[in-house]
Design an enzyme around this catalytic site. Structure first.
Site, short mmCIF file in Angstrom:
data_model
loop_
_atom_site.label_atom_id
_atom_site.label_comp_id
_atom_site.label_asym_id
_atom_site.label_seq_id
_atom_site.Cartn_x
_atom_site.Cartn_y
_atom_site.Cartn_z
N GLU A 137 0.83 -1.20 0.00
CA GLU A 137 0.00 0.00 0.00
C GLU A 137 0.87 1.26 0.00
OE1 GLU A 137 -2.66 -0.50 3.33
OE2 GLU A 137 -4.08 -1.63 2.12
N GLU A 174 -6.91 -7.76 -0.57
CA GLU A 174 -7.40 -7.74 0.82
C GLU A 174 -8.90 -7.49 0.77
OE1 GLU A 174 -5.38 -5.06 3.48
OE2 GLU A 174 -3.42 -5.99 3.16
#
Ligand SMILES: *[C@@H]1O[C@H](CO)[C@@H](O)[C@H](O)[C@H]1NC(C)=O
Ligand SMILES: *[C@@H]1O[C@H](CO)[C@@H](O)[C@H](O)[C@H]1NC(C)=O
Ligand SMILES: *[C@@H]1O[C@H](CO)[C@@H](O)[C@H](O)[C@H]1NC(C)=O
Ligand SMILES: *[C@@H]1O[C@H](CO)[C@@H](O)[C@H](O)[C@H]1NC(C)=O
Ligand SMILES: *[C@@H]1O[C@H](CO)[C@@H](O)[C@H](O)[C@H]1NC(C)=O
Ligand SMILES: *[C@@H]1O[C@H](CO)[C@@H](O)[C@H](O)[C@H]1NC(C)=O
Ligand SMILES: *[C@@H]1O[C@H](CO)[C@@H](O)[C@H](O)[C@H]1NC(C)=O
Ligand SMILES: *[C@@H]1O[C@H](CO)[C@@H](O)[C@H](O)[C@H]1NC(C)=O
Ligand SMILES: *[C@@H]1O[C@H](CO)[C@@H](O)[C@H](O)[C@H]1NC(C)=O
Ligand SMILES: *[C@@H]1O[C@H](CO)[C@@H](O)[C@H](O)[C@H]1NC(C)=O
Ligand SMILES: *[C@@H]1O[C@H](CO)[C@@H](O)[C@H](O)[C@H]1NC(C)=O
Ligand SMILES: *[C@@H]1O[C@H](CO)[C@@H](O)[C@H](O)[C@H]1NC(C)=O
Length: 689
Positions: free
Chosen positions: A190, A273
């Site tokens: 991320e 995710e």
């Protein structure tokens, strides 16, 4: 399999090792895992392939339980698991590598393969994961607190290079194409959320991946799914870009993936995710995500051809001091990482698990293995404790490092990367006051203040605490001149290095600036690194601790409030070595050990978590020891309340509203079997060490 690459290996290596490698490669020549951009799909052995994966972190459970969790993940219909690799867990101190026990990555990969599960590895160096410092080792801060983490700062890259030279060869040996089960490897995590976009760093990681994992391995990145997060790494198109998002109701998946498609028009769609639950923080409410919303969203993604990883499928536990913290504002995560996942913290298969399993069966038409039963959880009864050691009375046994200086030094400077540090200074002679106002310019994260006199330096008076959530770091207290208060002690708790957000940079802990008393700065500090684990791990019978004399005399309120270690002993037969939960609701804040294993922080005074998960694997047939380090208020003014109950049910705050304190409740659980009482505890030596 890239034949040119294979020949290159065969031609350049002429030793015996290369011969065995060549044989292995040859026998695996059918094995390949690649991306077919034209057809928007992965290809496994040349055939279109969609993965249905779940996250499990091997470092958040004991190896004894790996097999059970992996069997349950396979039985849910998953064909892959996704793991993070935490750098700081494998290299806890500079140059000290750990790949055994819960850190035995190679064994975990082999076990997953035994269960017919492919593995998607997220190798870091930064992983987030609600893990201490997002997986970065805190000793980087000791080298240089200004080092720019997650960047091309040469100091950071040098450390990353050293680590990746150890880690990536382990993964390389287990690649799918080499006969193993690792199909894809992610570097960084991320990165689009940092707001910085250091492409030199990203390119460096990519080159490391290629150097150690070859030119064929799928290297990927993960970012939030909106355009803002995708404008750095994903746009660069080195790594195969994937996104993450939770259940979105009936929102069109075409819309959700549109920002990704704008930067990466072709290739299989991946949600790395898919949030089946969510994280907690101390003083917050236990997060829950509706099971039906999760399974409906999963069904829609599978039908749309998305390869999915469910985060978390099994959350587990932040044992020891391994939890991380979001910031700003600082929000440390609790010990339980249950995450409201399909598999509970102890591995129980929840309703959410059953729904997900059915969705996968419906979508794939494949019948997975039968679901293993829940494991046994027992209410083991009550263990009585007694106060054994006060903090100030046992500094000799606790101190592992000391630095004397004008101003206090950071914990990392002391080589203390987790847990506690103690700071001591003398109140100058002739100090003329009874009302004191203590002010800390900057302290991280939680401070417990004590005073002691010249005549009894080891008998501390608890003055109060300063929390990271207090608006200013000020503590007012009264101390009479006649009691001869001379020493000021500040015990500082690192509540977890920041794992997400801008405060990750320079996230050193301890007393970090000036300390003033009634406006005048205090100079001449002794900074100590403390090791409570060593003390808590010692067998009770061989313990020789200074506070034992106090323990025999009974305790007054002041002593009970002083930071102290409480200990007990209990006996189990071999049928009772099951999972259980320690109910800490009558204690307030501290740390729990059983048989020297650090089960993590408890803090019912903040919630939402009240009980700590005790895996059966830490219990022993025969004598077991329990140690509780209580920092704020032990329920130990008398013997009957000084106890810990072991329950068959967790309480991680399912039904409590945010911020509702549950600490210091009265005991009324007389029905529980008493496993040991204080009177039965062995006699202690009174002498100091
Ligand atoms: C891998 O790629 C690099 C850079 O594109 C190239 O220099 C190298 O020869 C390749 N290696 C093999 C074995 O194909
Ligand atoms: C994949 O794409 C290629 C080229 O675009 C095409 O020839 C082939 O039929 C496609 N395969 C499948 C299974 O759709
Ligand atoms: C510490 O790191 C910063 C940022 O990279 C750098 O400017 C500084 O020179 C470093 N200090 C030392 C002593 O290496
Ligand atoms: C799907 O999204 C793309 C943009 O990624 C857009 O061009 C296309 O019109 C959308 N299709 C539908 C059916 O909504
Ligand atoms: C902590 O958790 C609560 C939910 O209980 C949430 O509202 C809050 O935003 C969280 N705090 C931080 C800083 O993440
Ligand atoms: C397993 O445990 C879960 C949660 O504790 C419970 O809901 C479920 O019914 C149990 N399953 C079986 C088969 O007992
Ligand atoms: C699975 O399919 C069956 C038969 O079509 C259906 O009744 C059931 O609701 C489906 N289950 C889930 C969880 O989607
Ligand atoms: C210990 O195990 C025995 C045999 O299974 C059982 O009868 C007993 O109740 C257990 N004791 C506790 C405290 O759970
Ligand atoms: C405190 O003790 C000092 C001597 O150490 C004395 O000068 C001062 O007057 C005393 N103050 C009070 C309030 O008793
Ligand atoms: C502490 O004392 C100072 C000075 O006496 C006062 O201004 C301040 O409001 C007090 N702070 C707290 C938190 O009690
Ligand atoms: C024991 O201590 C608890 C508080 O910790 C108190 O509520 C209780 O009354 C005490 N019992 C006796 C017998 O003193
Ligand atoms: C934990 O102990 C407290 C105090 O006795 C009690 O009120 C609470 O119900 C216990 N928790 C559980 C889950 O039994």
């Amino acid at each position: 399999m890239n034949l040119i690459y294979l020949y290159a290996v065969l031609l350049t290596c002429a030793c015996l090792a290369s011969f065995s490698l060549a044989v292995q490669l040859d026998s695996n020549s059918q094995r390949s895992f690649t991306i077919d951009y034209d057809n928007d799909t992965f290809l496994k052995d040349g055939q279109p392939f969609q993965y249905i994966s779940g996250s499990i972190h091997y470092f958040r459970l004991l190896p004894a339980d790996w097999d059970d969790r992996l069997a349950k993940m396979r039985a849910a219909g998953l064909n892959a698991v996704q793991i993070y690799v935490p750098w700081n867990f494998h290299v806890p101190r500079p140059g000290q590598h750990r790949f055994t026990g819960s850190a035995d990555l190679d064994l975990f990969l082999a076990l997953a393969q035994k269960h017919d599960l492919l593995v998607i590895v997220r190798a870091g160096p930064y992983i987030c994961a609600e893990w201490d410092f997002g997986g970065l080792p805190a000793w980087l801060l000791q080298r240089n607190a200004s080092m720019v983490m997650r960047s091309s700062d040469p100091q950071f890259l040098a450390a990353v290079d050293e680590w990746m030279a150890v880690l990536l060869p382990i993964i390389a040996r287990r690649l799918y194409s080499s006969g193993g089960n690792v199909i894809m490897v992610q570097l960084e995590n991320e990165y689009g959320s940092t707001g910085q976009c250091d492409l030199a760093y990203i390119r460096h990681l990519y080159q490391l991946g290629r150097r150690y994992l070859g030119n064929q391995t799928v290297l990927f990145s993960t970012d939030g799914q909106s355009a803002g997060f995708l404008k750095c790494v994903a746009k660069e198109r080195l790594f195969y870009a994937t996104v993450d998002f939770g259940p979105e109701g009936t929102k069109s998946l075409n819309d959700t993936f549109a920002p990704l498609r704008a930067v990466q028009p072709k290739g299989p769609l991946v949600n790395s995710e898919y949030y089946a639950g969510w994280l907690d923080n101390w003083s917050g409410q236990h997060a829950q995500v509706d099971a039906k919303a999760v399974s409906d969203g999963l069904a829609r993604m599978l039908a749309y051809g998305v390869s999915v990883n469910i985060y978390m499928f099994f959350g587990g536990t932040n044992f020891g001091y391994w939890n991380g913290a979001n910031s700003p504002p600082l929000a440390p995560q609790p010990t339980s990482y249950d995450y409201d996942a399909p598999l509970a913290e102890n591995g129980d298969t929840r309703y959410k698990y059953q729904l997900i399993r059915q969705v996968i069966i419906n979508a794939t038409g494949r019948q997975p293995p039968p679901v293993p039963p829940n494991s046994t959880v027992s209410s083991l009864g009550t263990v009585k404790l007694r106060r054994l050691a006060s903090l100030l009375g046992n500094l000799d046994s606790l101190i592992v490092n000391r630095v004397d200086s004008k101003l206090p030094v950071a914990m990392e400077t002391l080589g203390q990367y987790q847990g506690f540090a103690l700071y001591g200074a003398q109140i100058p002679k002739g100090y003329d006051a009874t009302e004191y106002s203590l002010r800390l310019a900057k302290a991280r994260d939680f401070v417990y203040a004590f005073a002691s006199s010249e005549s009894q330096p080891s008998l501390g008076q608890f003055l109060g605490s300063i929390s990271y959530s207090d608006s200013e770091a000020v503590l007012n207290f009264t101390a009479s001149n006649s009691s001869g208060v001379r020493n000021l002690w500040l015990l500082v708790e690192n509540c977890g290095h920041v794992n997400y957000g801008g405060d990750l940079q320079g996230n050193v802990k301890g007393i970090l600036g000036s300390v003033t008393l009634n406006g005048a700065p205090l100079y001449g500090w002794r900074s100590y690194a403390l090791d409570f684990d060593r003390l808590a791990a010692r067998p009770l019978r061989s313990r020789r601790l200074a506070a034992s004399a106090e323990a025999h005399k009974g305790q007054d309120a002041a002593q009970a409030a002083q930071a102290s270690l409480y200990m007990g002993e209990f006996t189990l037969d071999k049928n009772n070595l099951t999972d259980t939960y320690a109910n800490l609701s009558t204690f307030c804040k501290g740390q729990l050990w059983i048989n020297g294993f650090n089960l993590g922080r408890y803090w019912p005074c903040a919630g939402p978590q009240v009980t700590l998960y005790v895996p059966g694997a830490v219990l022993r047939e025969g004598s077991n020891s329990i140690a509780v380090l209580e920092l704020l208020q032990a329920p130990c003014l008398n013997d009957s309340s000084c106890r810990v109950d072991f329950l068959a049910m967790p309480d991680i705050g399912l039904s409590r509203p945010a911020g509702e304190s549950v600490g210091r409740l009265e005991y009324d659980r007389e029905s529980l079997q008493v496993l040991a009482t204080a009177e039965e505890l062995p006699q202690l030596d009174d002498g100091r060490m």
